[in-house]
Design a protein around this motif. Structure first.
Motif, PDB file in Angstrom:
ATOM      1  N   GLU A  14       0.826  -1.210   0.000  1.00 50.25           N
ATOM      2  CA  GLU A  14       0.000   0.000   0.000  1.00 50.25           C
ATOM      3  C   GLU A  14       0.859   1.259   0.000  1.00 50.25           C
ATOM      4  O   GLU A  14       0.557   2.223  -0.709  1.00 50.25           O
ATOM      5  N   THR A  18       0.944   4.031  -2.903  1.00 50.72           N
ATOM      6  CA  THR A  18       0.648   5.434  -2.604  1.00 50.72           C
ATOM      7  C   THR A  18       1.752   6.351  -3.102  1.00 50.72           C
ATOM      8  O   THR A  18       1.486   7.409  -3.690  1.00 50.72           O
ATOM      9  N   LEU A  21       1.527   6.615  -6.717  1.00 49.42           N
ATOM     10  CA  LEU A  21       0.430   7.512  -7.089  1.00 49.42           C
ATOM     11  C   LEU A  21       0.935   8.945  -7.187  1.00 49.42           C
ATOM     12  O   LEU A  21       0.605   9.675  -8.124  1.00 49.42           O
ATOM     13  N   ARG A  22       1.761   9.345  -6.239  1.00 52.75           N
ATOM     14  CA  ARG A  22       2.369  10.686  -6.272  1.00 52.75           C
ATOM     15  C   ARG A  22       3.270  10.829  -7.500  1.00 52.75           C
ATOM     16  O   ARG A  22       3.264  11.841  -8.182  1.00 52.75           O
ATOM     17  N   VAL A  36       0.756   1.647  -9.173  1.00 58.43           N
ATOM     18  CA  VAL A  36      -0.397   2.005  -8.329  1.00 58.43           C
ATOM     19  C   VAL A  36      -1.447   0.898  -8.382  1.00 58.43           C
ATOM     20  O   VAL A  36      -1.899   0.401  -7.339  1.00 58.43           O
ATOM     21  N   TYR A  40      -1.996  -1.525  -5.078  1.00 59.91           N
ATOM     22  CA  TYR A  40      -3.230  -1.497  -4.290  1.00 59.91           C
ATOM     23  C   TYR A  40      -3.971  -2.831  -4.380  1.00 59.91           C
ATOM     24  O   TYR A  40      -4.524  -3.313  -3.396  1.00 59.91           O
ATOM     25  N   THR A  68      -0.025   5.171   6.698  1.00 57.12           N
ATOM     26  CA  THR A  68       0.001   6.636   6.723  1.00 57.12           C
ATOM     27  C   THR A  68       1.382   7.149   7.090  1.00 57.12           C
ATOM     28  O   THR A  68       1.932   8.042   6.433  1.00 57.12           O
ATOM     29  N   ALA A  71       3.817   6.374   4.218  1.00 59.51           N
ATOM     30  CA  ALA A  71       3.653   7.296   3.090  1.00 59.51           C
ATOM     31  C   ALA A  71       4.240   8.665   3.418  1.00 59.51           C
ATOM     32  O   ALA A  71       4.863   9.308   2.570  1.00 59.51           O
TER      33      ALA A  71
END
Length: 109
Positions: A14, A18, A21-22, A36, A40, A68, A71
């Motif tokens: 994950e 993430t 994704l950035r 991504v 996921y 979190t 990331a």
């Protein structure tokens, strides 16, 4: 033990997804965009397998909380994002929340 390893791998997957994704620049870059989707998908498959034997509340707290923080650290290290004092306090609160959530025990069902 196996379930905990599945959760750990789901977290890594994950976080990688993430960060990709950035890096995908709004899905305009093919390589990061593929990471991504695969990341996921793998994260959810691994998490679903772990939830066969673990309780959803504590596991989701661990998965989302550690993800979190991961990331955040990845953003700082890879993208030069700022680690402001208030952000670091927030990270501490996330970690504290996950710890408190798990004090109740009952990881396995």
């Amino acid at each position: 033990m196996v379930a905990a390893l599945l959760v750990a791998c789901a977290i890594v997957s994950e976080v990688v997804a993430t960060l990709a994704l950035r890096a995908s620049n709004g899905f305009s870059r093919l390589g990061p965009s593929a990471v991504v989707v695969v990341g996921y998908m793998l994260a959810f498959v691994l998490l679903a397998q772990a939830l066969k034997t673990l309780n959803v509340g504590p596991v989701y707290a661990i998965w989302s909380g550690v993800g979190t923080v991961g990331a955040f650290i990845g953003g700082v290290l890879l993208f030069g994002e700022e680690a402001r004092p208030t952000t670091l306090i927030g990270v501490g609160l996330v970690v504290a929340g996950v710890l408190v959530m798990n004090l109740g025990g009952g990881l396995k069902h």
